[in-house]
Write an enzyme that holds these catalytic residues in place. Structure first.
Site, PDB file in Angstrom:
ATOM      1  N   THR A   1       0.920  -1.126   0.197  1.00 25.56           N
ATOM      2  CA  THR A   1       0.152  -0.164  -0.014  1.00 25.56           C
ATOM      3  C   THR A   1       0.873   1.236   0.028  1.00 25.56           C
ATOM      4  O   THR A   1       2.075   1.215  -0.290  1.00 25.56           O
ATOM      5  CB  THR A   1      -0.989   0.073   1.245  1.00 25.56           C
ATOM      6  OG1 THR A   1      -1.814   1.119   1.062  1.00 25.56           O
ATOM      7  CG2 THR A   1      -0.206   0.176   2.425  1.00 25.56           C
ATOM      8  N   ASN A   2       0.519   2.527   0.252  1.00 28.45           N
ATOM      9  CA  ASN A   2       1.099   3.608   0.416  1.00 28.45           C
ATOM     10  C   ASN A   2       0.548   4.476   1.554  1.00 28.45           C
ATOM     11  O   ASN A   2      -0.169   4.144   2.277  1.00 28.45           O
ATOM     12  CB  ASN A   2       1.204   4.460  -0.903  1.00 28.45           C
ATOM     13  CG  ASN A   2      -0.301   4.810  -1.295  1.00 28.45           C
ATOM     14  OD1 ASN A   2      -0.904   5.426  -0.550  1.00 28.45           O
ATOM     15  ND2 ASN A   2      -0.803   3.890  -2.341  1.00 28.45           N
ATOM     16  N   ARG A   3       1.040   5.754   1.669  1.00 30.24           N
ATOM     17  CA  ARG A   3       0.995   6.537   2.786  1.00 30.24           C
ATOM     18  C   ARG A   3      -0.249   7.505   2.733  1.00 30.24           C
ATOM     19  O   ARG A   3      -0.642   8.351   3.366  1.00 30.24           O
ATOM     20  CB  ARG A   3       2.007   7.423   2.886  1.00 30.24           C
ATOM     21  CG  ARG A   3       3.291   6.730   3.363  1.00 30.24           C
ATOM     22  CD  ARG A   3       4.450   7.599   3.817  1.00 30.24           C
ATOM     23  NE  ARG A   3       5.652   7.035   3.905  1.00 30.24           N
ATOM     24  CZ  ARG A   3       5.865   6.235   5.157  1.00 30.24           C
ATOM     25  NH1 ARG A   3       5.048   6.273   6.095  1.00 30.24           N
ATOM     26  NH2 ARG A   3       7.099   5.841   5.088  1.00 30.24           N
TER      27      ARG A   3
END
Ligand code: PMT
Length: 210
Positions: A21-23
């Protein structure tokens, strides 16, 4: 008007307990959805997993993966007048989903990734969307060039570019500072809260559509 907003990260599963995933917190997209609803528009928010409450007056469709988001956007975009893509969609996902938790074995392991669907990039072509199309560009270098390139390649009316290497703005912050990139000019907007910025963006996007 009928508005579609995408928001948040996507989660690309590796095995039953792990994902890529990412931030992205979803704040930018949720503030936009809330601001459109506040301005009297009918809003569908298609969002990856976040910790945020769904804004009042907004229809909400939760999704997990880029593939799910692509399916949801393809299904709904036809009846929209405006589509705003604030989500941070994974560009790659694991080629295979391991059916069981992957066990520790060697000192290194290799994960093979495959491209996910380019949702914004297929809005004009495969999805046949003719309304106002607004993309974001999250860049760490060559902000203007990369955003202009996205505007042209993806058939956007506007790209909202943020330099996500700057501390205090962009991913998982309450603030943002963006550059509006139109076909014939660019316009910087000052640093401010995502809440205030969303109201400015709604005005600018609505003007584009009238
Ligand atoms: O969620 P927050 O914590 O509030 O952070 C806000 C934000 C930084 C995520 C937001 O301001 C932002 O920049 N969103 C876009 C993030 C991104 O993934 O940018 P990109 O340059 O990689 O993608 C360009 C555009 O294509 C974006 O509109 C994206 O939604 C879209 N895209 C990307 C990949 C893909 N497979 N499909 C897409 O539709």
């Amino acid at each position: 008007m009928k508005i579609l907003v995408t928001a948040g990260p996507t989660r690309e599963p590796i095995d039953p307990v792990r994902f890529l995933t990412n931030r992205s917190s979803g704040k930018m997209g949720y503030e936009l959805a809330a601001a459109f609803a506040h301005a009297g528009h009918s809003v569908l928010l298609i969002s990856g997993p976040t910790a945020l409450d769904v804004p009042d007056g907004v229809d909400y469709m939760p999704v997990e993966t880029a593939e799910d988001m692509h399916r949801a956007v393809s299904h709904h975009i036809g009846r929209m007048e405006v589509a705003v893509f604030a989500a941070a969609v994974a560009d790659y996902a694991p080629k295979e989903l391991a059916p069981e938790k992957i066990k520790k074995t060697g000192e290194t392991m290799t994960l093979e990734l495959v491209r996910t669907p380019d949702i914004l990039g297929s809005a004009r072509g495969a999805m046949g969307f003719e309304g106002t199309l607004v993309g974001f560009a999250a860049e760490t270098q060559n902000l203007v060039e990369n955003a202009k390139d996205k505007l042209e390649r993806k058939g956007c009316d506007l790209v909202i570019a943020n330099d996500v290497s700057k501390p205090g703005i962009g991913f998982d912050s309450d603030h943002n500072e963006v550059l509006l990139v139109f076909a014939d000019h660019t316009e910087p907007l000052p640093l401010g809260s995502k809440h205030d910025l969303a109201h400015t963006l709604v005005r600018r996007i609505t003007e584009l559509t009238c």
